[in-house]
Enzyme design. Structure first.
Site, PDB file in Angstrom:
ATOM      1  CD  GLU A  27      -1.559  -2.232   2.036  1.00 21.53           C
ATOM      2  OE1 GLU A  27      -0.448  -2.744   1.771  1.00 21.53           O
ATOM      3  OE2 GLU A  27      -2.323  -2.689   2.905  1.00 21.53           O
ATOM      4  CG  ASN A  28       4.692   1.121   1.738  1.00 20.78           C
ATOM      5  OD1 ASN A  28       4.263   0.105   1.206  1.00 20.78           O
ATOM      6  ND2 ASN A  28       5.906   1.200   2.225  1.00 20.78           N
TER       7      ASN A  28
END
Lengths: 244, 225
Positions: B49-50
């Site tokens: 996600e990052n």
């Protein structure tokens, strides 16, 4: 050429007024967190801030370090807009969690992808957008629902900030930025959003020294640049790249 | 007390679902273990996600001094190893991939799953708070949502329930549930029991599952190969 370089972090945050809305990069550890700008803002002491960030600081998921939890501990925040606002351990609640529970800080919790898209929308001049995420959950409360292609979607509003605190790797004197690894996260979208974006970087080089093909954040978005001079306690190997 | 399968075995069973070239996002906990068991010849592209895609394994304790770097982590803050072909993106683009249907599988943990495939995994019971993080975006938008979970809570209550009692992550989102005693597919008609752990009968599994299970005609023992 306009001088964007500030010699100290304190000078770069000096004019931030009470009640300002501030976006800051933060995800899974200290990598992309503008640590020195946060601490300068703590020293500056301005209050009633609205903080827009992935977390509310002090979540304890990774290396424990003094991230923007210090702004909550110093009672400078009145509202936080975040997707991961609470500490991962019930035994170590963060300052933000205690203040939210006591009603001293208002919380708007946002699904993470919706959070960055609301920031991007604000940057892009798009006042609102529809997204499937959150329909029929607590997030949907009070939001307009519209169906597209058989899918219910929620109307989500753009977010806007007065200031963005950005952590990047390298800047040139025009403010063009490149990042290192997963340092990117929210930083490039926040950099495009705020009225005044302040970048905290490891290195400042002459204009023309960064290959135009690899610039991630165009300098027109960056108003202030400050170079980190201290060596942090965190493991970083700036001399190596992640190329295999 | 009947023997239940280990977290590693659950992870191993889930890894079998992936196809060559699949884009996969793994949550924290049992899901993270799945990457250790992807069969040879299946090359999956991991998404975090990052904002990193196609990364290598998590840095082990032995490699920590040489390789740990705060600028190269997954969404859980674990240090990563590089892999040829990986790339970094910003967070909005990482979720463009999720929302736009470019991620094939996500493996998530669960507090409760309903018979309709509703998932609750973010609101912490007894604490009145929770971290949504990226779980909601993943549950709503990824093509195939796999839940990796123990079949019951620590005090023996069913986690697969008629109706979720805590706030939902997403309604009707789960496609496959892999537990320490069963593999269950969520279908429009209900929950279909596909596989059972060695030594378990359908009745024993049903007794600790609230919704009525439909027994698959191809019901078989938990298959890892």
């Amino acid at each position: 050429m306009l001088n964007k370089i500030f010699s100290t972090f304190d000078a770069a945050v000096q004019d931030i007024p009470d009640g300002a809305t501030i976006m800051l990069g933060n995800f899974a550890g200290p990598g992309g967190t503008p640590y020195y700008l946060i601490h300068a803002l703590k020293r500056q002491g301005t209050k009633n801030l609205t903080i827009i960030a992935n977390t509310a600081g002090g979540i304890g998921l990774t290396v424990d370090y003094a991230d923007h939890r210090v702004l909550f501990e110093n009672k400078q925040v009145k509202k936080v807009i975040a997707s991961f606002p609470f500490a991962t351990s019930a035994r170590n609640p963060s300052a933000a969690e205690k203040q939210i529970a006591a009603g001293e800080v208002a919380l708007e919790i946002v699904p993470q992808g919706t959070l960055s898209e609301r920031i991007r929308a604000g940057a892009a001049g798009i006042p609102a957008f529809y997204t499937p995420t959150g329909y029929d959950t607590v997030i949907a409360k009070g939001k307009e629902v519209k169906w597209f292609g058989g899918k219910p979607c929620l109307l989500e509003n753009a977010l806007y900030a007065d200031y963005a605190f950005i952590r990047a790797y390298k800047a040139d004197k025009m403010g063009n930025l490149v990042y290192r690894g997963t340092q990117r996260q929210f930083n490039p979208v926040m950099a495009m959003n705020a009225r005044i974006t302040i970048a905290e970087v490891d290195e400042i080089v002459e204009v023309g020294e960064i290959d135009p093909e690899v610039i991630v954040t165009p300098g027109l978005f960056v108003k202030r640049i400050v170079k980190v001079t201290e060596k942090p306690d965190f493991p970083r190997h700036l001399e190596t790249s992640f190329r295999v | 007390m009947k023997e239940r399968l280990s977290r590693e075995t659950i992870a191993m069973r889930i890894a079998k679902e992936f196809f060559d070239g699949a884009v996969v996002n793994l949550g924290i906990g049992i899901p993270t273990l799945v990457s250790s068991f992807v069969p040879e010849g299946i090359d999956v592209i991991y998404h975090s996600e990052n904002g990193v895609v196609g990364f290598g394994p998590v840095v082990t304790a032995d490699e920590m001094t040489a390789k740990a770097d705060v600028d190269f982590v997954n969404a859980g803050g674990q240090y990563l190893s590089p892999k040829a072909g990986m790339c970094f993106v910003n967070h909005a683009d990482a979720f463009l991939m999720v929302r736009g249907g470019h991620v094939d599988f996500t493996v998530l943990g669960a507090i409760e799953i309903s018979g309709k495939g509703d998932l609750a995994n973010w609101m912490l019971p007894g604490r009145g708070v929770g971290n949504i993080g990226g779980g909601m975006d993943l549950a709503f938008n990824v093509k195939r949502v796999i839940c990796a979970t123990e079949h019951t809570t620590r005090d023996g209550k069913p986690k697969i329930v008629k109706q979720c009692s805590v706030a939902l992550t997403a309604p009707k989102c789960v496609n496959l549930i892999v537990t320490d005693i069963a593999v269950i597919e969520v279908t429009p008609k209900g929950l279909r029991l596909k596989e059972y752990a060695p030594g378990w009968t359908v009745d024993e599994i049903q007794a600790i599952t609230e919704p009525e299970l439909i027994v698959s005609p191809e019901l078989k023992e938990y298959s890892l190969f």
